[in-house]
Scaffold this active site. Structure first.
Site, mmCIF file in Angstrom:
data_model
loop_
_atom_site.group_PDB
_atom_site.id
_atom_site.type_symbol
_atom_site.label_atom_id
_atom_site.label_comp_id
_atom_site.label_asym_id
_atom_site.label_seq_id
_atom_site.Cartn_x
_atom_site.Cartn_y
_atom_site.Cartn_z
ATOM 1 N N TYR A 243 37.446 46.027 32.236
ATOM 2 C CA TYR A 243 37.334 47.480 32.238
ATOM 3 C C TYR A 243 36.476 47.806 33.447
ATOM 4 O O TYR A 243 35.376 47.266 33.593
ATOM 5 C CB TYR A 243 36.639 47.977 30.971
ATOM 6 N N ASP A 271 45.425 51.192 31.401
ATOM 7 C CA ASP A 271 45.984 52.184 30.472
ATOM 8 C C ASP A 271 44.905 52.865 29.637
ATOM 9 O O ASP A 271 45.190 53.478 28.616
ATOM 10 C CB ASP A 271 47.025 51.530 29.539
ATOM 11 N N HIS A 362 48.638 48.685 25.188
ATOM 12 C CA HIS A 362 47.344 48.443 24.551
ATOM 13 C C HIS A 362 47.503 48.302 23.030
ATOM 14 O O HIS A 362 46.661 48.741 22.247
ATOM 15 C CB HIS A 362 46.405 49.610 24.868
#
Ligand code: HEM
Ligand SMILES: Cc1cc2nc3c(=O)[nH]c(=O)nc-3n(C[C@H](O)[C@H](O)[C@H](O)COP(=O)(O)O)c2cc1C
Length: 507
Positions: A243, A271, A362
């Protein structure tokens, strides 16, 4: 009150006296901390800490805080020292009826040998996991249409099996971004492993080693990154899921540390510029900390967003294609984009010269009604073939395509490989297997997939991964949209429906 370097251990009774917002101590891993002043600043809100004021909060604290949290966020003067844990009153768990019920379920859970497929682990986990942990793992975004579609989409693809192909010997081995693997799936990154198992992600590391499977390490793991790497054995391969932090210096440090510690791939999650609303998770969270009517603690933090919202506030929504060259400049690891959801972005990723993509939504936890990875794959591959981009022309840089989401059977893996994927990621099933049965459960889940895959390959007449090709599948069902198919009862029976708000008990 604070005490530095106490000469003797604190007693449970001493800690228990500090059980209000005026003086609030908690015990974590056998040590006491004065969090009175920290309460209003706590990113998780005050209420959750106050629930444990004067008590041992380790079990609640551990899964959702990285190991260095206390050093990083709580001033040293508030570290009160060791507690004599033999004097701390144990909470009688059975007093909570739900917890009592769960303990009974744990006692009577099926033997591991009774789990014959990945959905069986989900069925057991649903009953034996803590409510909040189950809610975090099992939830999807909004109406959970995409989450369920991920699995259902595989059923719209049918095989075109070949016969009489001498399938005595089947070889499932292949390579994924240069790494030899025993079978083309990997353990994808899923945050907060300790919610499901007290040891967390290292349980997955060990099982992955036994089965020669790659593990993708999540940025938001419960174990520290180094703990997960230290659990690696032999030439086991791990990748890093990233991230991207608003503070690029932090991101650079994470990436370069991962490379130095031997990670072989960087998967940038693309995403999740904002985390999806996962209502099961939000609802479980809400009831756990008490209704707003009971909120007398002056807690203004909105904690209704469920686990992971607070811990992910650092993610940079400004991330863009322009950042890719920077990633190239800070690492030599292969770079892949995780969470690509349309053909045009696959083409852009090739142009951007990344090493590949994961077609993923995800696990249905982000944008609801985003398409499933397998459906996007079926759309993308003919286009790449038509443009001469796949198979890769001689001398062209590497570009590998993975998918994840809803993979529950080896036939799902075979379908993805037939269509052109290099491999698939599997998330929840390993979390459920770990939560219900620990390392042995994850190992069995992996072995079941291997057994299923060997059988599936034989029955469609393919001896090796190289022999899987689009000619072996019929994807017309995808184009036809949601055609009627026999209902998948295993999965429907275990599916935990979204629920309506709880009514107040009658006055
Ligand atoms: C004792 C000192 C504590 C410190 C220094 C601390 C620190 C933090 C930090 C920094 C975060 C945000 C994580 C991030 O942004 O990376 C957080 C979130 C959170 N903390 Fe704590 N915490 C403490 C104690 C506790 C305790 C005792 C509990 C529960 C018993 C708790 C429950 C939570 C929850 C529920 C969240 C939010 C994550 C979510 O939404 O599920 N914390 N804490
Ligand atoms: C509990 C849970 C946590 C997850 N955490 C992350 C994460 O931190 N980063 C990320 O890129 N993807 C995360 N994912 C998404 C997975 O990497 C993967 O895309 C998804 O789980 C695949 O679907 P499946 O669970 O149906 O196999 C998470 C998924 C779940 C279920």
């Amino acid at each position: 009150m604070t005490r530095n370097a106490p000469s003797k251990k604190l007693s449970g009774a001493e800690v228990a006296m500090h059980n209000s917002k005026d003086s609030c101590w908690v015990i974590v891993h056998g040590k006491a901390y004065d969090v009175t002043e920290f309460l209003p600043e706590h990113p998780g809100g005050q209420k959750i800490i106050l629930k444990y004021a004067g008590k041992d909060a380790t079990e609640e604290f551990d899964p959702i805080h990285p190991p260095d949290t206390l050093e990083k966020y709580l001033d040293g003067s508030k570290h009160l020292g060791e507690v004599d844990m033999s004097t701390v009153e144990r909470e009688e768990k059975a007093t909570d009826p739900e917890e009592g019920e769960r303990q009974k379920m744990i006692q009577s859970k099926p033997d591991l040998e009774q789990c014959f497929n990945l959905t069986d682990f989900e069925a057991v986990a649903r009953r034996v996991m803590k409510k909040t942990a189950w809610a975090y793992y099992s939830s999807g975004a909004d109406d959970e249409i995409t989450m369920r579609e991920n699995h259902a989409a595989f059923h719209r693809i049918w095989f075109r099996p070949r016969i009489l192909r001498n399938v005595e010997h089947i070889d499932l081995s292949t390579t994924m971004i240069g790494t030899p693997v025993s079978i083309p799936f990997y353990v994808t990154a899923t945050a907060l492993g300790k919610l499901g198992h007290p040891e967390g992600e290292v349980v997955l590391t060990r099982a992955a080693h036994t089965h020669q499977v790659v593990q993708m390490i999540p940025t938001l793991a419960s174990c520290s990154f180094d703990e997960i790497v230290d659990a690696r054995q032999g030439d086991q391969v791990q990748w890093l899921q990233l991230y991207v932090n608003k503070n690029r210096a932090i991101t650079k440090k994470i990436v370069q540390h991962a490379e130095a510690r031997g990670c072989k791939g960087l998967f940038i999650t693309v995403d999740a510029p904002q985390l999806g609303r996962r209502e099961k998770d939000m609802r479980s969270k809400f009831s756990d900390v008490g209704s707003s009517v009971q909120n007398s603690s002056g807690d203004n933090v909105d904690r209704s967003q469920g686990a992971a919202r607070a811990i992910s506030s650092f993610i940079d929504p400004a991330l863009s294609w322009d950042d890719i060259p920077w990633f190239r400049s800070i690492t030599k690891m292969p770079i892949l984009l995780k969470g690509v959801q349309r053909k045009e972005d696959v083409l852009k990723a090739i142009e951007a010269e990344v090493d590949g993509v994961v077609l993923s939504n995800h696990g249905g936890r982000q944008l609801d009604t985003a398409p499933s990875g397998i459906e996007v794959l079926a759309e993308v591959m003919p286009e790449l073939r038509a443009r001469g981009l796949y198979p890769r022309p001689p001398g062209a840089p590497r570009f590998e395509i993975f998918i994840d989401g809803g993979v529950r059977r080896a036939t799902d893996i075979i379908k993805a490989i037939c269509l052109g994927a290099t491999g698939v990621g599997i998330g929840r099933p390993f979390l459920y297997a770990m939560s219900a049965y620990g390392e042995a459960g994850v190992g069995r889940a992996m072995q079941l997939l291997k057994d299923e895959m060997e059988m599936g390959m034989r029955l469609i007449g393919a001896r090796s991964i190289a022999e899987l090709n689009p000619e072996l599948v019929d994807t017309r069902g995808l184009a036809a949209g949601h055609t009627s198919i026999p209902r998948d009862m295993l999965s429907e029976n275990v599916y935990d429906s979204l629920r309506q708000p709880l009514w107040k008990s009658k006055l």
